[in-house]
Scaffold this active site. Structure first.
Site, short mmCIF file in Angstrom:
data_model
loop_
_atom_site.label_atom_id
_atom_site.label_comp_id
_atom_site.label_asym_id
_atom_site.label_seq_id
_atom_site.Cartn_x
_atom_site.Cartn_y
_atom_site.Cartn_z
N GLU A 89 16.87 29.42 -9.72
CA GLU A 89 16.43 30.82 -9.64
C GLU A 89 16.20 31.23 -8.20
O GLU A 89 15.25 31.92 -7.87
CB GLU A 89 15.14 31.00 -10.46
CG GLU A 89 14.90 32.45 -10.86
CD GLU A 89 13.55 32.64 -11.49
OE1 GLU A 89 12.64 33.16 -10.83
OE2 GLU A 89 13.40 32.27 -12.66
N GLY A 130 17.63 0.54 -1.80
CA GLY A 130 19.08 0.57 -1.91
C GLY A 130 19.57 0.81 -3.33
O GLY A 130 20.69 1.28 -3.55
N GLN A 174 0.81 -1.21 0.00
CA GLN A 174 0.00 0.00 0.00
C GLN A 174 0.85 1.27 0.00
O GLN A 174 0.56 2.23 -0.72
CB GLN A 174 -0.93 -0.01 1.21
CG GLN A 174 -2.00 1.07 1.15
CD GLN A 174 -2.98 0.96 2.30
OE1 GLN A 174 -2.59 1.14 3.46
NE2 GLN A 174 -4.23 0.66 2.01
#
Length: 369
Positions: A364, A341, A280
């Site tokens: 920016e 990993g 989930q």
């Protein structure tokens, strides 16, 4: 009925860029990043696509196609999906040439635009960003002072794409006592201008394939004709809005690349005899990534649409740039998390996209909405 679908011509352009990005950019993205250089062969190959020349009037040797910020956003997303560093290197000449198309005086167009209509890649660039932790384009510190009929430019610029080989720079500077962008004008500065010092390429966290450099303008004296647009000047706000919208499109491309890599990985990678995509937490993360990529794209298209119609897009471009910068960083971070990993090792491209998103996100200054 409101339609958000691209035209047939835009679909063709998008598909062509998608194929080019997959065949000519993605395969050499890692090697270019490791080498910290953009291959010369790639620049010549990309030049043949006419990314810059097609939007230059036929009178100057270009393709004569109307400039379309919406089409450009579609193209940028696809090229950045291949690799953002290579995409920005290929398109750096447009940062210079398109403002000349839009605002240049007849003399400036005759002199400069043919440079971008030849058979070989021609580098030129836009110098907007200034060094410092809180850069704000509304508060530029580079100034242009009147001296007789000419101008004297003083200041510093950073993160100038292709600075190591650009023949000209379009330098944005404050000219006059007005406030904000109303007081900003653009100046054409040739590479060999006395007083212009160009630094060596800057080492960076991301976008390592894109050579960028700094400019020091030490009382650079220019003729009056160097001011873009002559006496009429230019609309610096529109130049900034086009730049911000383009930056948003690049961030959409990076984010989509992360998403499209993470989904099949999660479907294939198993933990406890089950694909992690069925967990989930992973499924919700991928769903959120998809939602945000679409939201980012809508914001970019909204800004591009207003620019295409000649309307002011200051608010839309600012929102697109800011939101895309924030969400691209989160999506890239989520991509690393999905890969676990494998997310931070160079066997997989997600760590490269993470570094590119981080670099573009602060280009920016700080993101504040």
């Amino acid at each position: 009925m409101i339609s958000f679908g691209p035209t047939e011509e835009q679909d063709v352009a998008r598909e062509a860029m998608r194929e080019f990005a997959a065949s000519a950019m993605r395969p050499q993205a890692r090697a270019s990043d490791e080498a910290g250089a953009v291959p010369a062969e790639f620049l010549e190959q990309a030049w043949q696509l006419g990314l810059t020349s097609t939007q230059i009037p036929e009178a100057f040797g270009g393709g004569g196609e109307a400039r379309s910020p919406v089409t450009n956003a579609l193209v940028l997303e696809e090229l950045a999906h291949g690799d953002a560093g290579l995409a920005l290197a290929a398109l750096a000449p447009s940062l210079f040439a398109m403002p000349v198309v839009e605002f240049g005086s007849p003399a400036q167009q005759r002199e400069l635009l043919p440079l971008f209509c030849g058979e070989r890649y021609h580098a030129a660039s836009l110098a907007l960003v200034e060094p410092g932790p809180c850069f704000d384009p509304i508060g530029l510190r580079t100034v242009a002072e009147r001296k007789g009929d000419g101008w004297v430019l003083s200041g510093a610029k950073g993160f100038v794409p292709m600075a190591d080989r650009a023949s000209h720079f379009l330098v944005l500077a404050r000219a006059g006592d007005g406030a904000g962008l109303d007081a900003v004008q653009a100046f054409v500065v040739p590479r060999d201008a006395a007083g212009l010092v160009i630094s060596a390429p800057e080492p960076k966290l991301g976008l390592k394939a894109l050579p960028t450099g700094s400019l020091a303008l030490e009382r650079v004296e220019l003729p009056g004709s160097a001011k873009l647009g002559g006496d009429a000047g230019c609309d610096a706000r529109r130049i900034l809005n086009l730049s911000r919208t383009a930056l948003g499109a690049v961030l959409v491309g990076i984010s989509r690349a992360v998403l499209e890599y993470a989904i099949p990985y999660a479907k294939e990678r198993e933990a406890f005899d089950e694909a992690i995509a069925r967990k989930q937490a992973i499924a919700f993360t991928l769903a959120d990534m998809r939602i945000e990529v679409d939201a980012m794209r809508w914001l970019v298209w909204k800004a591009a649409s207003r620019l295409e119609q000649g309307q002011d897009a200051t608010r839309e471009a600012h929102l697109a740039r800011g939101y895309c910068a924030r969400q691209a960083m989160k999506i890239a971070d989520d991509g690393v998390q999905v890969l676990g990993g494998h997310g931070f090792i160079r066997e997989h491209p997600v760590e490269l996209w993470y570094r590119n998103a981080r670099t573009l996100g602060v280009l920016e200054g700080a993101v504040t909405l």
